[in-house]
Write an enzyme that holds these catalytic residues in place. Sequence first.
Site, PDB file in Angstrom:
ATOM      1  N   ALA A   1       0.882  -1.176   0.000  1.00 34.62           N
ATOM      2  CA  ALA A   1       0.000   0.000   0.000  1.00 34.62           C
ATOM      3  C   ALA A   1       0.916   1.222   0.000  1.00 34.62           C
ATOM      4  CB  ALA A   1      -0.873  -0.022   1.244  1.00 34.62           C
TER       5      ALA A   1
ATOM      6  N   GLY B   1       0.510  -5.019   0.724  1.00 35.48           N
ATOM      7  CA  GLY B   1      -0.656  -5.109  -0.161  1.00 35.48           C
ATOM      8  C   GLY B   1      -0.360  -5.844  -1.459  1.00 35.48           C
TER       9      GLY B   1
ATOM     10  N   GLU C   1      -0.641  -9.407  -0.578  1.00 30.28           N
ATOM     11  CA  GLU C   1      -2.077  -9.666  -0.363  1.00 30.28           C
ATOM     12  C   GLU C   1      -2.835  -9.721  -1.694  1.00 30.28           C
ATOM     13  OE1 GLU C   1      -2.013  -6.376   2.422  1.00 30.28           O
ATOM     14  OE2 GLU C   1      -2.949  -7.634   3.935  1.00 30.28           O
TER      15      GLU C   1
ATOM     16  N   GLU D   1       4.497  -5.238   7.323  1.00 27.80           N
ATOM     17  CA  GLU D   1       3.748  -4.181   8.007  1.00 27.80           C
ATOM     18  C   GLU D   1       4.230  -3.915   9.429  1.00 27.80           C
ATOM     19  OE1 GLU D   1       2.383  -6.523   6.103  1.00 27.80           O
ATOM     20  OE2 GLU D   1       0.856  -5.630   4.813  1.00 27.80           O
TER      21      GLU D   1
HETATM   22  N1  COA Z   1       4.604   3.168  -0.689  1.00 28.40           N
HETATM   23  C1  COA Z   1       4.999   4.316  -1.240  1.00 28.40           C
HETATM   24  N2  COA Z   1       6.138   4.468  -1.917  1.00 28.40           N
HETATM   25  C2  COA Z   1       6.897   3.371  -2.071  1.00 28.40           C
HETATM   26  C3  COA Z   1       6.552   2.120  -1.546  1.00 28.40           C
HETATM   27  C4  COA Z   1       5.339   2.040  -0.823  1.00 28.40           C
HETATM   28  N3  COA Z   1       4.899   0.898  -0.289  1.00 28.40           N
HETATM   29  N4  COA Z   1       7.528   1.241  -1.833  1.00 28.40           N
HETATM   30  C5  COA Z   1       8.432   1.899  -2.540  1.00 28.40           C
HETATM   31  N5  COA Z   1       8.068   3.194  -2.689  1.00 28.40           N
HETATM   32  C6  COA Z   1       8.776   4.263  -3.385  1.00 28.40           C
HETATM   33  C7  COA Z   1       9.977   4.761  -2.601  1.00 28.40           C
HETATM   34  O1  COA Z   1       9.585   5.709  -1.636  1.00 28.40           O
HETATM   35  C8  COA Z   1      10.792   5.363  -3.709  1.00 28.40           C
HETATM   36  O2  COA Z   1      10.218   6.611  -4.060  1.00 28.40           O
HETATM   37  P1  COA Z   1      11.148   7.914  -4.295  1.00 28.40           P
HETATM   38  O3  COA Z   1      12.076   7.523  -5.414  1.00 28.40           O
HETATM   39  O4  COA Z   1      10.174   8.978  -4.672  1.00 28.40           O
HETATM   40  O5  COA Z   1      11.866   8.133  -3.015  1.00 28.40           O
HETATM   41  C9  COA Z   1      10.535   4.422  -4.883  1.00 28.40           C
HETATM   42  O6  COA Z   1       9.339   3.749  -4.589  1.00 28.40           O
HETATM   43  C10 COA Z   1      11.634   3.380  -5.050  1.00 28.40           C
HETATM   44  O7  COA Z   1      11.788   2.679  -3.825  1.00 28.40           O
HETATM   45  P2  COA Z   1      13.166   2.503  -3.050  1.00 28.40           P
HETATM   46  O8  COA Z   1      12.871   2.283  -1.602  1.00 28.40           O
HETATM   47  O9  COA Z   1      14.086   3.630  -3.391  1.00 28.40           O
HETATM   48  O10 COA Z   1      13.714   1.169  -3.729  1.00 28.40           O
HETATM   49  P3  COA Z   1      14.740   0.130  -3.093  1.00 28.40           P
HETATM   50  O11 COA Z   1      15.139  -0.774  -4.192  1.00 28.40           O
HETATM   51  O12 COA Z   1      15.798   0.815  -2.324  1.00 28.40           O
HETATM   52  O13 COA Z   1      13.868  -0.724  -2.026  1.00 28.40           O
HETATM   53  C11 COA Z   1      11.910  -1.904  -1.273  1.00 28.40           C
HETATM   54  C12 COA Z   1      12.790  -1.521  -2.484  1.00 28.40           C
HETATM   55  C13 COA Z   1      10.682  -2.624  -1.819  1.00 28.40           C
HETATM   56  C14 COA Z   1      12.682  -2.859  -0.350  1.00 28.40           C
HETATM   57  C15 COA Z   1      11.521  -0.629  -0.500  1.00 28.40           C
HETATM   58  O14 COA Z   1      10.987   0.315  -1.425  1.00 28.40           O
HETATM   59  C16 COA Z   1      10.483  -0.856   0.569  1.00 28.40           C
HETATM   60  O15 COA Z   1      10.796  -1.365   1.627  1.00 28.40           O
HETATM   61  N6  COA Z   1       9.235  -0.443   0.293  1.00 28.40           N
HETATM   62  C17 COA Z   1       8.161  -0.516   1.258  1.00 28.40           C
HETATM   63  C18 COA Z   1       7.666  -1.937   1.415  1.00 28.40           C
HETATM   64  C19 COA Z   1       6.574  -2.022   2.456  1.00 28.40           C
HETATM   65  O16 COA Z   1       6.781  -1.793   3.635  1.00 28.40           O
HETATM   66  N7  COA Z   1       5.388  -2.356   1.996  1.00 28.40           N
HETATM   67  C20 COA Z   1       4.270  -2.572   2.862  1.00 28.40           C
HETATM   68  C21 COA Z   1       3.440  -1.369   2.956  1.00 28.40           C
HETATM   69  S1  COA Z   1       2.035  -1.734   3.963  1.00 28.40           S
END
Ligand code: COA
Length: 259
Positions: free
Chosen positions: A65, A110, A113, A133
Amino acid sequence: MSYQNLLVEVKDKIAAVTLNRPNKLNALNAKTIEELDAVFDELNSDEVFVIILTGSGEKAFVAGADISELNKLDTISAKEFAERGQAVFSKIQNFDKPVIAAVNGFALGGGCELALACHIRIASDNAKFGQPEVNLGIIPGYGGTQRLARVINTGRAAEYILTGDMIDAKEAFRIGLVSRVFPQSELMNRAIEMAKKIAGKGQHAVRLALKAINAVNEISLKDGLKLEASLFALCCGTEDFKEGTSAFLEKRKPEFKNK
Ligand code: COA
């Protein structure tokens, strides 16, 4: 219909729906949830037999999400938020045509999910699943606690949900979270191949089988067996049944008319 965050392509009765916010790793914001709801209404047509869901780019299926929207929730809006997402994902699970998740990278929160709500999950070798989460001080809200526990088992689901650890493609295959793993370059072609195989069967049988399988989590074995017998009987009233069985006996390929 045109969408802001989805790409939709329908060809040969197969719809490919691509979650398309690559700059945010296809994170699900409210607009995307609204569009997913709408696209499944649009795909409820005779022109579509099988749906493939995937993510745009090579990095993510859906990274969860949208955390910038999550950050603004309070206890009242959070309940609405969870119920809205759950309703859309249940609509996918209860859709009467098969939905294949082609998981092409991160499927977190999400995203995991969403994949769990699909009927079949296949993945690329770089895919990573997880319910992270707890790292954000919340629990899964789009069905993760319920569907992950049902698809793998409660002990494993508890481990992944409580630690927030990611599950790589190899492990996802080992524990039954996905049914197949392919090199990333092959994933979409393999998904289309699988969709074509299903689209070539009698669609009454496909849809009634899905209905019976979907009932597994809702009803007892006794009632499930009753349902199976009724749906089996329904199949035997179709032209496809006559065609399928006659073709076998006549040693030819069946030509299903979905009647
Ligand atoms: N919501 C909003 N933005 C998200 C996102 C999310 N769930 N997951 C990634 N993004 C965005 C990042 O903020 C970043 O945006 P920016 O370039 O404007 O700063 C872009 O996507 C790229 O992500 P980034 O974190 O730089 O990539 P990465 O390769 O370093 O890491 C992940 C990849 C997936 C490990 C990391 O993005 C992450 O942990 N995301 C969240 C996962 C999460 O907790 N999901 C559950 C949500 S309930």
